[in-house]
Design an enzyme around this catalytic site. Structure first.
Site, short mmCIF file in Angstrom:
data_model
loop_
_atom_site.label_atom_id
_atom_site.label_comp_id
_atom_site.label_asym_id
_atom_site.label_seq_id
_atom_site.Cartn_x
_atom_site.Cartn_y
_atom_site.Cartn_z
N ALA A 12 0.84 -1.20 0.00
CA ALA A 12 0.00 0.00 0.00
C ALA A 12 0.88 1.25 0.00
CB ALA A 12 -0.92 -0.02 1.22
N THR A 91 11.23 -2.33 -4.07
CA THR A 91 12.38 -3.06 -4.64
C THR A 91 13.60 -2.15 -4.59
OG1 THR A 91 11.63 -2.31 -6.83
CG2 THR A 91 11.05 -4.55 -6.19
N GLU A 161 4.65 0.22 -13.66
CA GLU A 161 3.93 1.48 -13.44
C GLU A 161 4.80 2.65 -13.87
OE1 GLU A 161 0.70 2.08 -12.70
OE2 GLU A 161 1.52 3.97 -13.38
N LYS A 220 10.47 -0.84 -18.67
CA LYS A 220 10.36 0.02 -17.49
C LYS A 220 11.74 0.57 -17.09
CE LYS A 220 9.20 2.17 -13.95
NZ LYS A 220 8.43 3.40 -13.96
N CYS A 276 13.19 6.31 -7.56
CA CYS A 276 13.25 5.45 -8.76
C CYS A 276 14.48 5.64 -9.64
CB CYS A 276 12.01 5.65 -9.60
SG CYS A 276 10.54 4.98 -8.81
N LYS A 339 10.86 16.62 -5.33
CA LYS A 339 10.22 17.47 -6.33
C LYS A 339 9.00 18.09 -5.67
CE LYS A 339 7.66 15.33 -9.51
NZ LYS A 339 7.12 14.35 -10.49
N ARG A 442 16.75 25.51 -8.84
CA ARG A 442 15.66 25.00 -9.68
C ARG A 442 15.24 25.97 -10.78
NH1 ARG A 442 14.19 19.59 -9.35
NH2 ARG A 442 14.40 18.85 -7.23
P1 NAD Z 1 6.68 1.88 -0.96
O1 NAD Z 1 7.85 1.58 -0.12
O2 NAD Z 1 5.97 3.19 -0.83
O3 NAD Z 1 5.54 0.76 -0.69
C1 NAD Z 1 5.80 -0.60 -0.64
C2 NAD Z 1 4.90 -1.22 0.44
O4 NAD Z 1 5.01 -2.64 0.37
C3 NAD Z 1 5.30 -0.85 1.87
O5 NAD Z 1 4.20 -0.22 2.51
C4 NAD Z 1 5.65 -2.18 2.53
O6 NAD Z 1 5.24 -2.27 3.88
C5 NAD Z 1 4.88 -3.16 1.68
N1 NAD Z 1 5.42 -4.52 1.69
C6 NAD Z 1 6.70 -4.92 1.47
N2 NAD Z 1 6.78 -6.25 1.51
C7 NAD Z 1 5.54 -6.73 1.80
C8 NAD Z 1 4.99 -8.02 1.97
N3 NAD Z 1 5.74 -9.11 1.82
N4 NAD Z 1 3.68 -8.13 2.27
C9 NAD Z 1 2.92 -7.03 2.39
N5 NAD Z 1 3.37 -5.78 2.22
C10 NAD Z 1 4.67 -5.62 1.93
O7 NAD Z 1 7.12 1.63 -2.45
P2 NAD Z 1 6.56 2.35 -3.79
O8 NAD Z 1 7.19 3.68 -3.95
O9 NAD Z 1 5.09 2.23 -3.82
O10 NAD Z 1 7.21 1.41 -4.90
C11 NAD Z 1 6.71 0.11 -5.12
C12 NAD Z 1 7.30 -0.40 -6.42
O11 NAD Z 1 6.84 0.39 -7.52
C13 NAD Z 1 8.82 -0.38 -6.48
O12 NAD Z 1 9.25 -1.52 -7.19
C14 NAD Z 1 9.11 0.87 -7.29
O13 NAD Z 1 10.31 0.76 -8.01
C15 NAD Z 1 7.95 0.89 -8.26
N6 NAD Z 1 7.61 2.23 -8.77
C16 NAD Z 1 7.58 3.31 -7.92
C17 NAD Z 1 7.19 4.56 -8.40
C18 NAD Z 1 7.15 5.77 -7.50
O14 NAD Z 1 6.99 6.85 -8.00
N7 NAD Z 1 7.27 5.64 -6.19
C19 NAD Z 1 6.82 4.69 -9.74
C20 NAD Z 1 6.85 3.58 -10.57
C21 NAD Z 1 7.24 2.35 -10.06
C1 UDX Z 2 9.99 8.84 -12.23
C2 UDX Z 2 9.44 8.63 -13.65
O1 UDX Z 2 9.12 9.90 -14.22
C3 UDX Z 2 8.19 7.77 -13.62
O2 UDX Z 2 7.74 7.51 -14.95
C4 UDX Z 2 8.52 6.48 -12.92
O3 UDX Z 2 7.35 5.68 -12.85
C5 UDX Z 2 9.08 6.72 -11.54
O4 UDX Z 2 10.24 7.58 -11.64
P1 UDX Z 2 9.38 10.38 -10.16
O5 UDX Z 2 10.70 9.98 -9.64
O6 UDX Z 2 8.20 10.26 -9.28
O7 UDX Z 2 9.02 9.55 -11.49
O8 UDX Z 2 9.43 11.92 -10.62
P2 UDX Z 2 10.03 12.71 -11.87
O9 UDX Z 2 9.09 13.79 -12.18
O10 UDX Z 2 10.39 11.83 -13.00
O11 UDX Z 2 11.34 13.40 -11.28
C6 UDX Z 2 12.47 12.68 -10.84
C7 UDX Z 2 13.55 13.64 -10.42
O12 UDX Z 2 14.12 14.29 -11.55
C8 UDX Z 2 13.07 14.76 -9.50
O13 UDX Z 2 14.02 15.01 -8.50
C9 UDX Z 2 12.95 15.94 -10.43
O14 UDX Z 2 13.06 17.16 -9.78
C10 UDX Z 2 14.11 15.69 -11.36
N1 UDX Z 2 13.96 16.34 -12.67
C11 UDX Z 2 12.94 15.97 -13.51
C12 UDX Z 2 14.84 17.34 -13.05
O15 UDX Z 2 15.77 17.68 -12.31
N2 UDX Z 2 14.68 17.94 -14.27
C13 UDX Z 2 13.68 17.60 -15.13
O16 UDX Z 2 13.61 18.19 -16.22
C14 UDX Z 2 12.78 16.58 -14.74
#
Ligand code: NAD
Ligand code: UDX
Length: 474
Positions: A12, A91, A161, A220, A276, A339, A442
């Site tokens: 979640a 991850t 995602e 991805k 990420c 950001k 910025r």
């Molecule tokens: P997060 O740390 O916010 O959430 C992960 C959750 O999973 C935590 O709340 C944790 O308690 C739970 N969890 C872990 N192991 C578990 C288990 N065995 N059973 C039940 N719950 C469990 O992470 P996030 O930012 O949501 O990222 C999740 C994934 O999505 C990662 O692989 C990340 O790379 C990917 N992703 C993240 C973003 C982003 O913007 N944050 C964007 C695209 C993809």
């Molecule tokens: C990124 C990817 O955009 C998204 O598609 C993926 O699923 C997760 O990783 P996020 O990290 O949430 O998303 O934000 P993003 O807007 O991409 O910015 C990442 C970092 O780059 C931030 O610190 C932002 O400030 C910086 N950034 C972004 C710059 O410094 N310059 C830019 O022009 C764009």
């Protein structure tokens, strides 16, 4: 085939929460159960203040919660009831053992897969939503099948995602594409179609792409590597601008008008942050090394090298401008999140800029509109492992930007929050030590206006003039 009427999401977090909230909104006939092992997080999802801040998220959650959207720590029940299960756990980069500092730590994905393997009965579609190394789905399938009887069957899909934080809801409602990878067998294609059907409640079918699993997984990592590369490229150019007098805003504008390049992700900065970009580029690098593709690994690794350089270069510039000593000087840090429009500070460049300034014994006063105070302190403690007490000695977090700037030698803009553009800089200037410096990491402020007020202005990728009326030799 019967349509899916119950979905479970394990994890979640920033991805699982918003993604499944949008599915619940757009698919009222589907029950969506979001489960997590973290009780506090689940309590927050069920409470007034959600555990993550994301524009538009509150409304959707409050609309769907209790109707077809449920948050719980009962992972067993979620697995049992759902026909389709998202694995959306964290991850992170490994912090130990083989591949430390680069490889992806798959322990949480494995734990989730084992949990599913233990509980599941019947036919289930398991969707890898977490960002994982190429071929992780294969390992997930092996784990799932390691302990089951004949009445259970799994199809593993990859559905990465692409949402960005701060714009997650918009990104989810109007994605550029949805990517579904699956095995190219009849049951595999059937599973892909089932998941596609869920998304096609609101995403045009032409935007729902179907590939094999590995293409989906690699897309991805490659996508994030390209975006991070673009930021590192413009940041590299910003260093040339500062050394030559070219202006990064003009250069970025000119480059971006070329449709083949595009204008997005050309905003020079203090370096990219977030959970990420760095993690995924490092993961890609590690995979390349494991595949003996040394030159390819080196190429992508340079994206992270450049990013670290940018953070350090910015901090060095601050120290150099403040007469090569910031010891005991009060420096106001404006913005701590990675950001704007998020409360997330994971891997924020502010942490590293803060660290470099603390290494020089500067006193930091941090103001951020959304970041949690305790989180800011713990992030700075983590990069101060040799001397954790120095954070208590040097850092305070304040909830008013004017108070933060009072008696400061410099203001450092680390995050592009809109509210920083609207502050009364005349008032701020009058309350600061002179000469008063502002470092715009910025490129968001009105620099000419700041110069007129009397500020010394330093901006990433620009060579600034001296303030109007300035007679000092510096
Ligand atoms: P997060 O740390 O916010 O959430 C992960 C959750 O999973 C935590 O709340 C944790 O308690 C739970 N969890 C872990 N192991 C578990 C288990 N065995 N059973 C039940 N719950 C469990 O992470 P996030 O930012 O949501 O990222 C999740 C994934 O999505 C990662 O692989 C990340 O790379 C990917 N992703 C993240 C973003 C982003 O913007 N944050 C964007 C695209 C993809
Ligand atoms: C990124 C990817 O955009 C998204 O598609 C993926 O699923 C997760 O990783 P996020 O990290 O949430 O998303 O934000 P993003 O807007 O991409 O910015 C990442 C970092 O780059 C931030 O610190 C932002 O400030 C910086 N950034 C972004 C710059 O410094 N310059 C830019 O022009 C764009």
């Amino acid at each position: 085939t019967p349509r899916i009427n119950c979905i479970c999401c394990i994890g979640a977090g920033y991805v699982g929460g918003p993604t499944c909230a949008v599915i619940a909104l757009k698919c009222p006939e589907i029950q969506v159960l979001i489960v997590d092992k973290n009780q506090d997080r689940i309590n927050a999802w069920n409470g007034e203040t959600l555990p993550i801040y994301e524009p538009g998220l509150d409304e959707i959650v409050k609309h769907c919660r209790g109707r077809n959207l449920f948050f719980s720590t009962d992972i067993d029940a979620g697995i049992r009831d759902a026909q389709l299960i998202f694995i959306s756990v964290n991850t992170p980069t490994k912090t130990y053992g083989i591949g430390k500092g680069r490889a992806t730590d798959l322990q949480f994905v494995e734990a989730a897969a084992r949990h599913i393997g233990q509980i599941a009965t019947g036919k289930k579609i398991i969707v890898e939503k977490s960002t994982v190394p190429v071929k992780a789905a294969e390992s997930i399938a092996k784990i799932l099948y390691s302990n089951i009887d004949d009445n259970v069957s799994f199809e593993v899909l990859s559905n990465p995602e692409f949402l960005a934080e701060g714009t997650a809801i918009n990104d989810l409602l109007q994605p550029d594409r949805v990517l579904i990878g699956g095995s190219q067998t009849d049951p595999g294609i059937e599973a892909i179609n089932q998941l596609a059907w869920v998304y096609e409640h609101w995403v045009p079918p032409s935007k729902v792409l179907r590939t094999n699993v590995w293409s989906s997984e690699l897309s991805k990592l490659a996508s994030n590597a390209f975006l991070a590369q673009k930021v590192s490229s413009i940041n590299a150019v910003s260093a040339i601008c500062e050394a030559t007098g070219a202006d990064i805003s003009d250069v970025a504008h000119s480059i971006g008008l070329d449709k083949r390049i595009g204008s997005k992700y050309l905003q020079a900065s203090i370096g990219f942050g977030g959970s990420c970009f760095q993690k995924d580029v490092l993961s890609l690098t590690y995979i390349c090394e494991a595949l003996n593709l040394t030159e390819v690994a080196d190429y992508w690794h340079q994206v992270v090298v450049m990013n670290n350089y940018q953070k350090k270069r910015f901090a060095r510039k601050i120290i150099q401008c403040l007469f090569h000593t910031v010891s005991n000087k009060r420096i106001a840090i404006f913005g701590f999140t990675f950001k704007k429009d998020t409360a997330d500070t994971r891997e924020s460049s502010s942490i590293y800029v803060g660290k470099y300034l603390m290494d020089e014994e500067a006193r930091l006063v941090v103001y951020d509109p959304k970041a949690d105070k305790g989180q800011i302190i713990s992030d700075l403690r983590e990069v101060s492992s040799q001397d954790p007490q120095r954070v208590d000695r040097l850092v305070s977090v304040i909830n008013d930007p004017y108070d933060a700037a009072k008696d400061a030698h410099a203001i450092v803009i680390c995050t592009e929050w809109d509210e920083f553009k609207a502050l009364d800089y005349e008032k701020i200037y009058n309350s600061m030590y002179k000469p008063a410096y502002i470092f715009d990491g910025r490129i968001i402020l009105d620099h000419a206006a700041l110069l007129r007020i009397g500020f010394h202005v330093e901006v990433v990728g620009k060579v600034m003039k001296k303030p109007v009326n300035d007679l000092t030799p510096f």
